[in-house]
Design a protein around this motif. Sequence first.
Motif, PDB file in Angstrom:
ATOM      1  N   TYR A 111      24.710  70.249  28.561  1.00  8.82           N
ATOM      2  CA  TYR A 111      25.225  69.354  29.628  1.00  8.82           C
ATOM      3  C   TYR A 111      25.696  68.067  29.262  1.00  8.82           C
ATOM      4  O   TYR A 111      24.838  67.413  28.606  1.00  8.82           O
ATOM      5  CB  TYR A 111      24.132  69.164  30.711  1.00  8.82           C
ATOM      6  CG  TYR A 111      23.309  70.591  31.221  1.00  8.82           C
ATOM      7  CD1 TYR A 111      22.386  71.259  31.011  1.00  8.82           C
ATOM      8  CD2 TYR A 111      24.222  71.046  32.480  1.00  8.82           C
ATOM      9  CE1 TYR A 111      22.025  72.511  31.425  1.00  8.82           C
ATOM     10  CE2 TYR A 111      23.625  72.260  33.194  1.00  8.82           C
ATOM     11  CZ  TYR A 111      22.497  72.992  32.620  1.00  8.82           C
ATOM     12  OH  TYR A 111      22.023  74.190  32.742  1.00  8.82           O
ATOM     13  N   LEU A 112      26.772  67.650  29.438  1.00  7.10           N
ATOM     14  CA  LEU A 112      27.273  66.258  28.940  1.00  7.10           C
ATOM     15  C   LEU A 112      27.292  65.394  30.086  1.00  7.10           C
ATOM     16  O   LEU A 112      27.472  65.577  31.319  1.00  7.10           O
ATOM     17  CB  LEU A 112      28.745  66.475  28.802  1.00  7.10           C
ATOM     18  CG  LEU A 112      29.452  65.429  28.293  1.00  7.10           C
ATOM     19  CD1 LEU A 112      28.855  64.583  26.885  1.00  7.10           C
ATOM     20  CD2 LEU A 112      30.917  65.316  28.095  1.00  7.10           C
ATOM     21  N   TYR A 113      26.770  64.268  29.719  1.00  8.00           N
ATOM     22  CA  TYR A 113      26.542  62.997  31.080  1.00  8.00           C
ATOM     23  C   TYR A 113      27.274  61.953  30.491  1.00  8.00           C
ATOM     24  O   TYR A 113      27.123  61.573  29.074  1.00  8.00           O
ATOM     25  CB  TYR A 113      25.018  62.774  31.035  1.00  8.00           C
ATOM     26  CG  TYR A 113      24.271  63.894  31.738  1.00  8.00           C
ATOM     27  CD1 TYR A 113      23.620  64.959  30.869  1.00  8.00           C
ATOM     28  CD2 TYR A 113      24.187  64.121  33.033  1.00  8.00           C
ATOM     29  CE1 TYR A 113      22.949  65.805  31.255  1.00  8.00           C
ATOM     30  CE2 TYR A 113      23.321  65.250  33.653  1.00  8.00           C
ATOM     31  CZ  TYR A 113      22.722  66.022  32.816  1.00  8.00           C
ATOM     32  OH  TYR A 113      22.058  67.190  33.137  1.00  8.00           O
ATOM     33  N   LEU A 114      27.575  61.069  31.204  1.00  4.50           N
ATOM     34  CA  LEU A 114      28.071  59.631  30.601  1.00  4.50           C
ATOM     35  C   LEU A 114      26.875  58.768  30.921  1.00  4.50           C
ATOM     36  O   LEU A 114      26.210  58.709  31.606  1.00  4.50           O
ATOM     37  CB  LEU A 114      29.168  59.211  31.869  1.00  4.50           C
ATOM     38  CG  LEU A 114      29.649  57.788  31.572  1.00  4.50           C
ATOM     39  CD1 LEU A 114      30.264  57.699  30.488  1.00  4.50           C
ATOM     40  CD2 LEU A 114      30.423  57.193  33.135  1.00  4.50           C
ATOM     41  N   GLY A 115      26.607  58.139  29.699  1.00  4.86           N
ATOM     42  CA  GLY A 115      25.433  57.490  29.787  1.00  4.86           C
ATOM     43  C   GLY A 115      25.556  56.185  30.740  1.00  4.86           C
ATOM     44  O   GLY A 115      26.598  55.180  30.766  1.00  4.86           O
ATOM     45  N   LEU A 116      24.433  55.846  31.407  1.00  2.00           N
ATOM     46  CA  LEU A 116      24.547  54.695  32.404  1.00  2.00           C
ATOM     47  C   LEU A 116      23.654  53.776  31.993  1.00  2.00           C
ATOM     48  O   LEU A 116      23.973  52.371  32.546  1.00  2.00           O
ATOM     49  CB  LEU A 116      24.307  55.104  33.732  1.00  2.00           C
ATOM     50  CG  LEU A 116      24.925  56.308  34.673  1.00  2.00           C
ATOM     51  CD1 LEU A 116      24.358  56.603  36.005  1.00  2.00           C
ATOM     52  CD2 LEU A 116      26.594  55.999  34.618  1.00  2.00           C
ATOM     53  N   ASN A 117      22.802  53.824  31.270  1.00  2.00           N
ATOM     54  CA  ASN A 117      21.976  52.969  30.623  1.00  2.00           C
ATOM     55  C   ASN A 117      21.682  52.904  29.240  1.00  2.00           C
ATOM     56  O   ASN A 117      21.217  54.044  28.726  1.00  2.00           O
ATOM     57  CB  ASN A 117      20.631  53.438  31.616  1.00  2.00           C
ATOM     58  CG  ASN A 117      19.542  52.403  31.266  1.00  2.00           C
ATOM     59  OD1 ASN A 117      19.820  51.705  30.375  1.00  2.00           O
ATOM     60  ND2 ASN A 117      18.414  52.567  32.007  1.00  2.00           N
ATOM     61  N   GLN A 118      22.093  52.018  28.348  1.00  2.00           N
ATOM     62  CA  GLN A 118      21.904  52.002  27.028  1.00  2.00           C
ATOM     63  C   GLN A 118      20.527  52.305  26.540  1.00  2.00           C
ATOM     64  O   GLN A 118      20.364  52.987  25.510  1.00  2.00           O
ATOM     65  CB  GLN A 118      22.275  50.805  26.530  1.00  2.00           C
ATOM     66  CG  GLN A 118      23.821  50.382  26.708  1.00  2.00           C
ATOM     67  CD  GLN A 118      24.255  48.897  26.260  1.00  2.00           C
ATOM     68  OE1 GLN A 118      23.504  48.434  25.607  1.00  2.00           O
ATOM     69  NE2 GLN A 118      25.036  48.278  26.926  1.00  2.00           N
ATOM     70  N   ALA A 119      19.634  51.935  27.246  1.00  2.00           N
ATOM     71  CA  ALA A 119      18.357  52.256  26.861  1.00  2.00           C
ATOM     72  C   ALA A 119      17.622  53.506  26.915  1.00  2.00           C
ATOM     73  O   ALA A 119      16.705  53.635  26.313  1.00  2.00           O
ATOM     74  CB  ALA A 119      17.003  51.239  27.570  1.00  2.00           C
ATOM     75  N   SER A 120      18.181  54.306  27.544  1.00  2.00           N
ATOM     76  CA  SER A 120      17.602  55.488  28.021  1.00  2.00           C
ATOM     77  C   SER A 120      18.590  56.705  27.966  1.00  2.00           C
ATOM     78  O   SER A 120      19.915  56.591  28.413  1.00  2.00           O
ATOM     79  CB  SER A 120      16.701  55.834  29.094  1.00  2.00           C
ATOM     80  OG  SER A 120      17.417  56.148  30.364  1.00  2.00           O
ATOM     81  N   THR A 121      18.237  57.695  27.668  1.00  2.00           N
ATOM     82  CA  THR A 121      19.243  59.069  27.867  1.00  2.00           C
ATOM     83  C   THR A 121      18.613  59.754  29.202  1.00  2.00           C
ATOM     84  O   THR A 121      18.670  61.129  29.315  1.00  2.00           O
ATOM     85  CB  THR A 121      19.243  59.900  26.721  1.00  2.00           C
ATOM     86  OG1 THR A 121      17.809  59.952  26.155  1.00  2.00           O
ATOM     87  CG2 THR A 121      20.036  59.380  25.774  1.00  2.00           C
ATOM     88  N   ASP A 122      18.028  59.322  30.142  1.00  2.00           N
ATOM     89  CA  ASP A 122      17.815  59.882  31.198  1.00  2.00           C
ATOM     90  C   ASP A 122      18.513  59.657  32.517  1.00  2.00           C
ATOM     91  O   ASP A 122      18.716  60.364  33.552  1.00  2.00           O
ATOM     92  CB  ASP A 122      16.252  59.492  31.733  1.00  2.00           C
ATOM     93  CG  ASP A 122      15.263  60.125  30.668  1.00  2.00           C
ATOM     94  OD1 ASP A 122      14.189  59.425  30.493  1.00  2.00           O
ATOM     95  OD2 ASP A 122      15.456  61.227  30.507  1.00  2.00           O
ATOM     96  N   ASP A 123      19.393  58.355  32.469  1.00  2.00           N
ATOM     97  CA  ASP A 123      20.054  57.907  33.301  1.00  2.00           C
ATOM     98  C   ASP A 123      21.551  58.444  33.086  1.00  2.00           C
ATOM     99  O   ASP A 123      22.178  57.763  32.091  1.00  2.00           O
ATOM    100  CB  ASP A 123      20.337  56.503  33.280  1.00  2.00           C
ATOM    101  CG  ASP A 123      19.581  55.990  34.387  1.00  2.00           C
ATOM    102  OD1 ASP A 123      19.437  54.529  34.655  1.00  2.00           O
ATOM    103  OD2 ASP A 123      19.340  56.713  35.707  1.00  2.00           O
TER     104      ASP A 123
END
Lengths: 347, 126
Positions: A111-123
């Motif tokens: 699954y490819l996601y656009l990162g919304l939060n530099q600090a985490s790969t959960d958002d």
Amino acid sequence: MRSRSHRVVQDSSAVATIDALEQSCWANLPPVLLRDVLIRIDTSEDTWPPRKNVVACAGVCRNWREVMKEIVKSPEVSGKLTFPISLKQPGPRDSLLQCFIKRNRSSQTYYLYLGLNQASTDDGKFLLAARKCRRPTHTDYIISLNSDDVSKGSSTYVGKLRSNFLGTKFTIFDAQPPHAGVKVTKCRSTRLINRQVTPKVPPGNYSIAHISYELNVLGSRGPRRMHCVMDAIPNSAVEPGGVAPTQTEFLLGSVDSFPSLPFFRSKSIRTDSFRSRHSSIPVASVKNFQLVASPDNGVAGPEHENVILQFGKVGKDVFTMDYQYPISAFQAFAICLSSFDTKIACE
Amino acid sequence: MKFCTVKQYFDDENNNNVTNGIATTVIPLPNKHLKIKANNKEMEQYEQELLRNVMPQELTKLILAANYLNFKEALDFFCRTVANAIQNKSVDYVRKFFGLESDFEPGEEEKLCKEFAWSFEGVDED
């Protein structure tokens, strides 16, 4: 400046008010004022999840869609992903768009996601899903806009990555032909004429890139050398003033071939050289790579050291993927998927 | 000088662009702006008070009036109000709010559904 959030109409009273609304009043709103309202929405809803409101406004009626499509700039210009077609358009020119990939080993899905939060790969905002389908002589990764329906027959199928048996050579296929950058005329009065004149190409698979892997002298213990030839992007795209083809709609169009194809090669990579705002530093992995443009004539100028794509493992099943012009999110994702599949080296 | 069109307004005999009621709302705005220009919070409160008495169908008339009077700040404010009103609302709500009907063909509607599904997929509610 963000618009102040203020609700003039409460939901519960809205329906009664709406029934009493004079239709002619809003229909007479001058186009320039409607445009002003839609520009505000595009500006204030500049990140996901709120950006879905821009897509909603583009679905109200034809007029709104035309205005919104004209207001919203492609990722190359704005650095933002808006409509699904953004995933097929070249990334930003001067910065890397930060995404991440999550792997589900049991379902063989990525699954490819656009990162919304530099600090985490959960958002993240979901972009694409890919499912591995192993066949006797090759492996296919089917890529779809819908994480629940990742199959070739699905209406959300956008393309696939095919690997040879050894996992050393790959081809990226796009479900629609690459656009030469000529926009489809949207004028109503000529719409019927366009239908008759524009030659239709049946939906299928259009080969847009070839990837190959070689072992280096250290064999499977060292990083692989990756070569990537982008059939869909001319060499001129990476030179100063160049442009890459940009699809504008999920439509059918004529296929253009380019005389000179750009050639991307992987740079040998150290984890500390990752140019990224990610706070997660990649862990050492032979899957990690950075892709730069490589010139035909062997003489590399400064534009050929620009990292176009970088891929790094940051967790057990989590990988960062940063990409920029001239490749699109779809192309970047497919290239990264090839890194999962190579059987000539292990993690 | 805030109003460029005021003189013309009073000179016009048949003025359909700005009715009396609308003029009463729009014309005091510049004086108020000048008085409390420095204080954003006070201006915000004043604007909220103003909008409390405004029905949605009046908004379009206010916009047209502000446009005719060439009153940029009021126009900015009313357009911003409309944008806020439809922020985070469904497509159906927006259509009803503006009294618009979908004029997409069935094939196009199907494409739109896929677009919406992707936009709303895997995104937490605000």
